[in-house]
Scaffold this active site. Structure first.
Site, PDB file in Angstrom:
ATOM      1  N   ASP A   1      -6.019   3.600 -11.329  1.00 24.00           N
ATOM      2  CA  ASP A   1      -6.275   3.881  -9.916  1.00 24.00           C
ATOM      3  C   ASP A   1      -4.911   4.071  -9.282  1.00 24.00           C
ATOM      4  O   ASP A   1      -4.818   4.545  -8.161  1.00 24.00           O
ATOM      5  CB  ASP A   1      -6.866   2.491  -9.332  1.00 24.00           C
TER       6      ASP A   1
ATOM      7  N   HIS B   1       3.351  -7.024 -14.082  1.00 21.58           N
ATOM      8  CA  HIS B   1       1.914  -6.637 -13.934  1.00 21.58           C
ATOM      9  C   HIS B   1       1.347  -6.756 -15.285  1.00 21.58           C
ATOM     10  O   HIS B   1       1.799  -6.795 -16.245  1.00 21.58           O
ATOM     11  CB  HIS B   1       1.729  -5.535 -13.231  1.00 21.58           C
TER      12      HIS B   1
ATOM     13  N   HIS C   1       2.922   2.139 -11.962  1.00 26.57           N
ATOM     14  CA  HIS C   1       2.493   1.926 -13.300  1.00 26.57           C
ATOM     15  C   HIS C   1       1.318   2.667 -13.776  1.00 26.57           C
ATOM     16  O   HIS C   1       0.872   3.590 -12.904  1.00 26.57           O
ATOM     17  CB  HIS C   1       2.476   0.370 -13.243  1.00 26.57           C
TER      18      HIS C   1
ATOM     19  N   ASP D   1       1.358  -2.907  -7.835  1.00 30.35           N
ATOM     20  CA  ASP D   1       0.677  -3.804  -8.435  1.00 30.35           C
ATOM     21  C   ASP D   1       1.701  -5.043  -8.812  1.00 30.35           C
ATOM     22  O   ASP D   1       2.610  -4.638  -9.614  1.00 30.35           O
ATOM     23  CB  ASP D   1      -0.430  -3.520  -9.543  1.00 30.35           C
TER      24      ASP D   1
HETATM   25 ZN   LIG Z   1      -3.831  -0.815  -8.610  1.00 31.28          ZN
HETATM   26 ZN   LIG Z   2      -2.529  -2.206 -11.863  1.00 31.83          ZN
END
Ligand SMILES: [Zn+2]
Ligand SMILES: [Zn+2]
Length: 314
Positions: free
Chosen positions: A65, A141, A61, A212
């Site tokens: 990060d 997410h 995604h 995530d």
């Molecule tokens: Zn993350």
């Molecule tokens: Zn994320």
């Protein structure tokens, strides 16, 4: 068999010991980088993997990060490394952001000396090789177009050399064609059918990687009886509400998913800096004994007959 090397195991921001999300999945000569958080290129060097054949990148995604490291990595590839091009596989929203990062910031309108291909993915098979496939599946997410990845070795029937000996099949092209499932006529004129020398079909190894994710119901079917599940465990149950608010999982939720779906091995990653590794580990172990918490540079072989940790050569 698949191998996985963890390059970064921290959520949101790095810690002294953990880099941001990145891992490499290996199958024979094929290598796939999954996510590329800030600092990934140094982790690649430190891991000893090197940049060779690291030209296919799967992104779960578009959160920073998981993608910021692409800027540095691509910048290096365009200057020094012998790599002709890269392919970046991601959902639409993540691809747009990566496109902005690479073309807006890194290249700023200049032509890239290496070919950068943006592959917008949807649920289903995204890569098919001779003996394995990679499928993408949607995960819930924050934000649209988030995906998990399922690596599946194709099932195969093992060649039974003792049968071939009894049937007096000479070595060479006859055996090879039988392994490929073709009937052959051996030099003495007999017809041999593959069923005479191949054993029962064996399913291939399955490795599931989930980045995530904030809910587990939708992904149960993809995890079912996987040989290994790699998944985030950002929070502890004591902060379950915060996990929910930010669409992440607690260690307990991740472990419950693994237990309910009959996963053989569970590896947790994407840990928040607010906790000790031990607490994540203890919470997961209560539900799924044998759960593992990944550390940077951990290297595992995922096989049908088990999970094997490869010790680093120092
Ligand atoms: Zn993350
Ligand atoms: Zn994320």
């Amino acid at each position: 068999m698949f191998e996985i090397v963890f390059l970064g195991t921290s959520a949101s921001a790095p810690s002294a010991r953990r880099g941001l999300s990145a891992q490499v999945v290996i199958h024979d000569e094929h290598r796939f980088l999954i996510d590329c958080g800030e600092g990934t290129q140094r982790q690649i060097m430190q891991s000893g993997l090197g940049f060779k054949r690291l030209n296919r990148i799967l992104i779960t995604h578009g959160h920073l990060d998981h993608i910021l490291g692409l800027a540095g990595l691509v910048s290096t590839f365009t200057r020094w490394e012998a790599i002709d091009g890269i392919e970046i596989f991601a959902g639409r929203w993540a691809l747009e952001r990566i496109h902005d990062l690479l073309h807006g910031v890194v290249l700023r309108g200049a032509r890239s000396p290496i070919e950068i291909q943006f592959r917008q993915i949807q649920a289903g098979v995204i890569i098919e090789e001779q003996d394995f496939t990679i499928s993408a599946f949607p995960v819930y997410h924050r934000g649209p177009d988030c995906f998990g990845y399922l690596f599946t070795e194709k099932s195969r029937r093992p060649f039974l050399p003792e049968r071939a000996e009894i049937l007096n099949i000479p070595p060479g092209p006859w055996r090879r064609r039988l392994v490929e499932g073709q009937a052959v006529s051996v030099p003495d004129g007999r017809q041999i059918h593959p069923d005479q020398v191949l054993g029962l079909e064996r399913p291939g190894t399955r490795l599931v990687h989930v980045g995530d994710v904030g809910r587990t119901e939708e992904i149960e079917e993809f995890c079912r009886e996987a040989d290994a599940l790699v998944i985030e465990a950002t929070y502890l149950e004591e902060e379950a509400q915060m996990a929910k608010d930010f669409a992440h999982l607690t260690a307990r939720q991740a472990a419950s998913l693994a237990k309910q779906t009959g996963v053989k091995h569970l590896i947790l990653t994407h840990l928040s800096r607010r906790y000790r590794e031990k607490d994540i580990y203890t919470e997961a172990q209560e539900i799924f004994p044998g759960a593992i918490v990944a550390r940077d540079f951990d290297h595992y072989q995922v096989r049908r007959d088990g999970l094997l940790k490869i010790e680093a050569v120092t």
